[in-house]
Design a protein around this motif. Structure first.
Motif, mmCIF file in Angstrom:
data_model
loop_
_atom_site.group_PDB
_atom_site.id
_atom_site.type_symbol
_atom_site.label_atom_id
_atom_site.label_comp_id
_atom_site.label_asym_id
_atom_site.label_seq_id
_atom_site.Cartn_x
_atom_site.Cartn_y
_atom_site.Cartn_z
ATOM 1 N N UNK A 1 43.059 36.125 39.845
ATOM 2 C CA UNK A 1 43.614 34.764 39.992
ATOM 3 C C UNK A 1 43.268 33.908 38.783
ATOM 4 N N UNK A 2 42.018 34.050 38.336
ATOM 5 C CA UNK A 2 41.566 33.235 37.194
ATOM 6 C C UNK A 2 42.335 33.612 35.936
ATOM 7 N N UNK B 1 47.625 39.565 47.719
ATOM 8 C CA UNK B 1 46.591 40.586 47.917
ATOM 9 C C UNK B 1 45.224 40.079 47.503
ATOM 10 N N UNK B 2 45.198 39.300 46.409
ATOM 11 C CA UNK B 2 43.882 38.851 45.956
ATOM 12 C C UNK B 2 43.300 37.838 46.953
ATOM 13 N N UNK B 3 44.182 37.051 47.569
ATOM 14 C CA UNK B 3 43.678 36.129 48.594
ATOM 15 C C UNK B 3 43.120 36.940 49.772
ATOM 16 N N UNK B 4 43.859 37.990 50.144
ATOM 17 C CA UNK B 4 43.395 38.844 51.247
ATOM 18 C C UNK B 4 42.069 39.492 50.864
ATOM 19 N N UNK C 1 36.976 44.231 36.661
ATOM 20 C CA UNK C 1 37.383 43.695 35.355
ATOM 21 C C UNK C 1 38.696 44.306 34.905
ATOM 22 N N UNK C 2 38.775 45.622 34.895
ATOM 23 C CA UNK C 2 39.977 46.285 34.380
ATOM 24 C C UNK C 2 41.187 45.956 35.251
ATOM 25 N N UNK C 3 41.056 46.198 36.552
ATOM 26 C CA UNK C 3 42.212 45.981 37.431
ATOM 27 C C UNK C 3 42.552 44.491 37.498
ATOM 28 N N UNK C 4 41.519 43.655 37.573
ATOM 29 C CA UNK C 4 41.744 42.215 37.701
ATOM 30 C C UNK C 4 42.447 41.633 36.483
ATOM 31 N N UNK D 1 37.239 41.202 41.937
ATOM 32 C CA UNK D 1 38.587 41.566 41.474
ATOM 33 C C UNK D 1 39.581 40.454 41.800
ATOM 34 N N UNK D 2 39.504 39.975 43.039
ATOM 35 C CA UNK D 2 40.426 38.924 43.456
ATOM 36 C C UNK D 2 40.223 37.673 42.617
#
Lengths: 336, 446
Positions: A219-220, A136-139, A111-114, A214-215
């Motif tokens: 993105x969202x 990175x989030x896709x990875x 939550x925080x990092x995302x 996180x990913x």
């Protein structure tokens, strides 16, 4: 609002029965029965087999077994594990705090990092940071959990020696499980250094489990933020001369959070599914590992009721999210 | 000898004959009060035929019991050394019955050994404390013995490297060399008391098929047997940590016949034998590969692929089949397989635990996965089991091993070497041939 809640509640009953039927049928579709699996390569004496099946109530026809199962459920009886003969409810309650603690840590991290990454990426759209975060989030989303866990262990635990390899706490500490949450139990115990040790044990599994949520959250948040920042009221807020921080966090993020909230709810399912693998890698004694072993041993009551309890939990969380969403967005409430 | 004193049980008397009676009567008699209160089955006891063979158990005095058997069973004493025959405290059982908590006999055990159970945290750890009252106090050198439940082999090795644990087990073959190279670790090893083998289903027709089963012919089995390049398998599957197997049991088992030799690796002769048996080129059989890793076979899938390629060279098309473990065992007990990979780890050091349990007629519906019931062989092992004299037994078992080798119900592949990685600080640890992990006399340098 009340009729909205009633409608949602009405949907829960068939869902609940659907789950009982599905878990009951699925575990029995896997061939082999608990007694045979227990014996492995050994010979199963037919007489002993029959005795054991009778004791376990597995010699009855399937519809009768299902009725027994639902009948017991109606009385709040979740039965006992075929292997350990402990009550399923007690086993679940012993292990669930470990999973919950891990899932909450993972969600907090995600939550925080995302959110932060998503907001910054939206503000700096098209920049190197934006492309980096999205890449990175896709990875992260496509990363196999097992591989990711082992890579982190090798790097942080073995090469750098920063974090422990696995488990919830160093074996030198003998912590009495009062609440089942290691962080709380260590605070309650008088063993010096145990809290810090428990936190260190939590870091890697939380990162591994939190990677996919996180990913998704990053993105969202980014796409939702981009949409909101284009709205007229944001332009008006800027035109009024509000500070950029106020525009972004109060007018932008607050509204952008509505779809992100739903994602949070959906991620509970992902977290519990991911917990199965994460717990196996990190020898984390939670319900994921418990269920995997129960499936291997054909421990029917544990599999049926363990999955049922988890499903209820996911349904409950999503129900609460639906209600919160309904509160936040009146258009949803009035849809029929 | 004293039973453990714990916070849930304080023994009033030492271990005696009543405890032995309690333990065996509980396994023998379904109406025994404790068993009635806490119904359970004793599969090992039944599997060893003890439920049928023990006529009665009597107490002669405080320290003597007499077992009366229906038939002579030369392996009886060895069987008594297996874990299932561990003696339970009758006094503790009484206490549990009175308290209405018979299930605690499993969850809170009481014994006489060097370590006393202290705590179990589900799926996390089991803690024991050194037993100060142990009858051989010098064997208790550890105050706290903790088993940390860690199911993943790579994680176990990382924990060991970081000194989060001091002894571990079952390293993956690929980890053996790096672990050996680590100066902080030691890697004792021992020839395993196990056997990985191919069992050929010799039934006339494989269950579920109407075609005649080629493996029912001796010549076909001989051909397959001599077409297997065992040395290559030892190198690739066991990565050197295995010993080529010739016989149907390990060489450390007494009565092992070392005069028996393998048929030489000879694909040309194998082709000739298949021709004589009337087997057409490209004939298909199934080859079952275990889905799990076992001490006797660390990588059944790879082994199956190597066998597939060996047999393709003599014109046999092996189709590799694998099922989930429970299913694998169930279907193969039913006889659906062609050739299958399986194995065994010895239980008690008696030859019957191999030659009878795995290849005897009584085991055809069980562990005799070849479904091979051959009277001349079976007569010999039955006679041997009923012969108390070890020299005579050895002679009978040697004859039986010759017959088995000639009839080829199985192709023995390897006895895997057992590696037990541990910290260099651990002293006095001995690898058990029966895959147990005993901590008698073990100490850790500080």
């Amino acid at each position: 609002m009340l009729s909205f809640i009633a409608r949602r509640l009405g949907l829960l009953i068939p869902t609940f029965f659907g789950i009982t039927l599905l878990t009951f049928a699925l575990i029995r579709l896997i061939p082999g029965d608990p007694v045979e699996v227990m014996m492995g390569e050994r010979r199963v004496d037919p007489e002993m087999h029959a005795q054991a099946m009778e004791r376990l109530g597995l010699n009855k026809p399937l519809p009768a077994q299902y009725l027994d199962y639902v009948g017991k459920l109606a009385q709040g009886d979740l039965g006992e594990s075929l292997r350990t003969r402990e009550s399923v409810w007690r086993e679940f309650m012993t292990l669930f705090p470990a999973t919950l603690e891990l899932a909450m840590a993972a969600l907090l991290f995600a939550g925080i990092v995302g959110l932060l990454a998503g907001v910054i990426a939206a503000l700096k759209r098209g920049s190197l940071f934006d492309h980096g975060v999205m890449g990175l989030s896709l990875a992260g989303y496509s990363m196999p959990i097992f591989w990711w866990g082992l890579i982190l262990i090798m790097f942080f635990s073995v090469s750098l020696g920063w974090t422990p390899v696995s488990g919830r706490i160093d074996l030198l500490y003998d912590i009495e499980p009062k609440t089942g949450f290691m962080l709380i139990d260590t605070l309650l115990s008088d063993e010096e250094g145990s809290f810090k040790d428990a936190v260190m044990h939590l870091i890697l599994p939380a990162i591994v489990l939190g990677t996919i949520p996180l990913a998704v959250i990053a993105r969202m948040t980014r796409s939702s933020m981009l949409e909101v920042l284009r709205e007229d009221y944001v332009r008006t807020a800027r035109a009024k001369g509000l500070s950029p921080a106020r525009v972004v966090f109060v007018h932008g993020l607050r509204n952008a959070l509505i779809p992100v909230l739903t994602v949070f709810g959906l991620q509970v399912g992902t977290l519990l599914a991911g917990a199965v693998l994460t717990e196996t890698i990190f020898s984390w004694p939670g319900i994921g590992k418990w269920l995997i072993e129960a499936i291997g041993a054909r421990d029917y009551p544990v599999v049926q009721n363990g999955i049922l309890l988890i499903a209820c939990l996911v349904i409950l969380v999503n129900f609460v999210v639906d209600i919160l969403y309904g509160l936040a967005n009146p258009r949803i409430r009035h849809q029929r | 000898m004293k039973f453990h004193t714990t916070d849930y049980f304080k023994p009033s008397r030492p271990f005696n004959a009543d405890d032995v009676l309690f333990t065996f009567n509980r396994m023998l008699d379904k109406d025994q009060p404790f068993r009635k209160a806490y119904p359970t089955e004793f599969p090992y006891f039944t599997d060893m035929g003890m439920d049928k063979n023990i006529a009665k158990v009597e107490k002669l005095d405080e320290h003597t019991v007499k077992f009366t058997l229906n038939d002579v069973d030369a392996a009886f004493i060895q069987n008594l050394a297996m874990s299932f025959a561990s003696i339970q405290s009758a006094e503790y059982a009484d206490q549990l019955l009175k308290q209405g908590k018979p299930a605690d006999i499993n969850q809170k055990p009481i014994g006489t050994g060097p370590f006393v159970f202290s705590k179990y945290q589900k799926d996390a750890q089991i803690r024991f404390k050194g037993n100060k009252d142990y009858w051989q106090p010098d064997d208790v050198k550890i105050d706290n013995l903790i088993f940390a439940i860690t199911t993943d082999a790579s994680v176990r090795m990382q924990k060991l490297k970081k000194n989060e644990c001091q002894v571990t087990l079952f390293p993956r073959p690929a980890d053996i060399e790096p672990l050996k190279a680590d100066k902080n670790l030691q890697m004792p090893h021992q020839a395993g008391f196990n056997l990985g083998y191919i069992a050929y289903n010799v039934m006339d027709k494989v269950k579920g098929s109407n075609e005649p089963n080629p493996l029912a012919q001796l010549k076909v089995r001989q051909a397959l047997d001599m077409a297997v390049d065992k040395q290559k398998i030892i190198e690739s599957v066991y990565q050197g940590a295995g010993q080529l197997a010739v016989n149907a049991m390990p060489p450390t088992q007494w009565s092992y016949d070392s005069t028996i030799k393998d048929a030489p690796f000879d694909p040309e002769k194998a082709k000739q034998l298949l021709k004589e048996a009337g087997i057409k080129d490209g004939t298909e059989i199934t080859l079952w590969a275990m889905p799990v890793q076992r001490p006797y076979n660390p990588n059944a899938k790879l082994m199956a692929e190597m066998l597939q390629s060996d047999w393709a060279k003599i014109g046999i098309k092996a189709k590799i089949v694998s099922y989930e473990w429970g299913e694998y065992i169930k279907r193969s007990k039913g006889g659906e397989q062609g050739a299958m990979l399986i194995g065994w780890s010895g239980d008690n050091g008696d030859p019957d635990n191999w030659l009878g349990t795995l290849y005897g007629c009584d085991a055809v519906d069980g562990n005799n996965f070849s479904k091979w019931c051959y009277k001349p062989y079976d007569d010999l092992i039955k006679q041997a089991k009923a012969t108390p004299d070890q020299a005579k037994r050895t002679e009978l078992y040697k004859q039986a091993q010759h017959i088995l080798k000639e009839q080829v119900p199985i192709t023995p592949i390897a006895h895997s070497t057992v590696y037990q990685p541990m910290s260099a600080k651990v002293k006095g640890f001995k690898i058990s041939p029966f895959s147990l992990n005993a901590f008698y006399g073990v100490s850790v340098d500080q």
